[in-house]
Design an enzyme around this catalytic site. Sequence first.
Site, mmCIF file in Angstrom:
data_model
loop_
_atom_site.group_PDB
_atom_site.id
_atom_site.type_symbol
_atom_site.label_atom_id
_atom_site.label_comp_id
_atom_site.label_asym_id
_atom_site.label_seq_id
_atom_site.Cartn_x
_atom_site.Cartn_y
_atom_site.Cartn_z
ATOM 1 N N LEU A 94 12.905 2.707 -6.806
ATOM 2 C CA LEU A 94 12.580 1.997 -8.048
ATOM 3 C C LEU A 94 11.531 0.966 -7.637
ATOM 4 O O LEU A 94 11.837 -0.027 -6.979
ATOM 5 C CB LEU A 94 13.824 1.347 -8.654
ATOM 6 C CG LEU A 94 14.782 2.325 -9.330
ATOM 7 C CD1 LEU A 94 16.089 1.641 -9.711
ATOM 8 C CD2 LEU A 94 14.139 2.960 -10.556
ATOM 9 N N PRO A 95 10.271 1.212 -8.005
ATOM 10 C CA PRO A 95 9.142 0.617 -7.282
ATOM 11 C C PRO A 95 8.816 -0.824 -7.671
ATOM 12 O O PRO A 95 7.759 -1.099 -8.236
ATOM 13 C CB PRO A 95 7.985 1.558 -7.644
ATOM 14 C CG PRO A 95 8.338 2.032 -9.022
ATOM 15 C CD PRO A 95 9.841 2.117 -9.080
ATOM 16 N N CYS A 96 9.691 -1.756 -7.322
ATOM 17 C CA CYS A 96 9.415 -3.148 -7.678
ATOM 18 C C CYS A 96 8.235 -3.706 -6.874
ATOM 19 O O CYS A 96 7.686 -4.742 -7.233
ATOM 20 C CB CYS A 96 10.659 -4.016 -7.523
ATOM 21 S SG CYS A 96 11.429 -3.931 -5.917
ATOM 22 N N HIS A 97 7.843 -2.982 -5.810
ATOM 23 C CA HIS A 97 6.649 -3.423 -5.077
ATOM 24 C C HIS A 97 5.387 -3.277 -5.931
ATOM 25 O O HIS A 97 4.355 -3.868 -5.608
ATOM 26 C CB HIS A 97 6.500 -2.639 -3.761
ATOM 27 C CG HIS A 97 6.399 -1.154 -3.940
ATOM 28 N ND1 HIS A 97 7.503 -0.345 -4.132
ATOM 29 C CD2 HIS A 97 5.319 -0.315 -3.971
ATOM 30 C CE1 HIS A 97 7.109 0.920 -4.255
ATOM 31 N NE2 HIS A 97 5.790 0.955 -4.173
ATOM 32 N N ARG A 98 5.477 -2.516 -7.023
ATOM 33 C CA ARG A 98 4.293 -2.325 -7.881
ATOM 34 C C ARG A 98 4.158 -3.419 -8.945
ATOM 35 O O ARG A 98 3.296 -3.325 -9.817
ATOM 36 C CB ARG A 98 4.365 -0.936 -8.558
ATOM 37 C CG ARG A 98 4.246 0.205 -7.556
ATOM 38 C CD ARG A 98 4.405 1.578 -8.173
ATOM 39 N NE ARG A 98 4.585 2.592 -7.127
ATOM 40 C CZ ARG A 98 5.255 3.732 -7.276
ATOM 41 N NH1 ARG A 98 5.798 4.031 -8.448
ATOM 42 N NH2 ARG A 98 5.382 4.580 -6.280
#
Lengths: 188, 152
Positions: free
Chosen positions: A155-159
């Site tokens: 779940l790409p919270c780095h984006r």
Amino acid sequence: MTSTFPSTIDERFRAAAAAEGLLDVAFDVLETDIGPLLVGVSDHGLCRIHFDPEPERDIEELARTYGPRVLRASKPVDRVRIELDEYLAGKRRVFDLDLDVRFVPEYHRRVLHELARVGYGETTTYGALAAKTGNPRAARAVGTAMNRNPIPIVLPCHRVVGANGSLTGYGGGLDRKEHLLRLEGAIL
Amino acid sequence: MAVAVPPFETFYEAHRDEVLRFLGRRLGRQRAEDAFQDTFLRALRAYDRLEHGEHLRAWVLTIASRIVIDAGRRQRPQGEMPELVTEDGRPAFEELAPLTDGLPPKERAAVVLRYGYDLEYEEIGDALGSTESAARQAASAGVRRLRKEQQQ
């Protein structure tokens, strides 16, 4: 976790426990390009990725949330291991995994649902994500949801970055956020 | 406050060495491996129903003792062992367990392991993390307490 215990007997039990479906969470610690990751899988799907694992603490937390039958077992984690390795090698852009976010509070779950639609190599902002959940003023709540994201990377919270383009923060440390965004070609 | 049930991983790591040693002594190395797996699978099946994390060591060793008994039964060719009473007339676990419900855990374990499973006091001492004489005392204290309860 050092022990002189015979590993064949140990591994055989762990495999049987997983095969019989007796575990609330199977976990393993994966060695990856961005350091060790503790990965937890329930019978609903991938439920946890921890950066910088401290197994004792992380296992306690898994047991509190999902139930006490938490055991290290590699087989249930295999699929996640393979997809993460491919992703980190730049050979995979989309994860094809069932996710278990049963115990994430309702609003945070909506945020994670929107987050999951932010594609590889793209970035978004806390405010934009808040707007997508129908609550444009909830940027701070979105920040909290990112902070408590149980399944970072997948779940790409780095984006998610600040409105001015700064990286702001990351649960796994800003170095890793930068590494992942660079891997995806979102920054140079 | 009751001690919380630890994650199974923690419980397993804490007791696996001792369980394997215990089974090895009773069954020999070869058969101990199967019994080891059976013991912890049985523990795992019951684990989410535990209400507190006390006496887990005695608990898992009691399960192991029971697996030893079952393994012994399987070894007999006819397999016509009576369910509730062992050959020498001692009540087996199923019959003994409810009777001993009210005993303090250590006395209960000692009584069940001695009279239900027919273990030697030395082995019971091992199982309970104490000595042969402490096991003997716990079993006889348990029996005394049961007698007293029956008289009331």
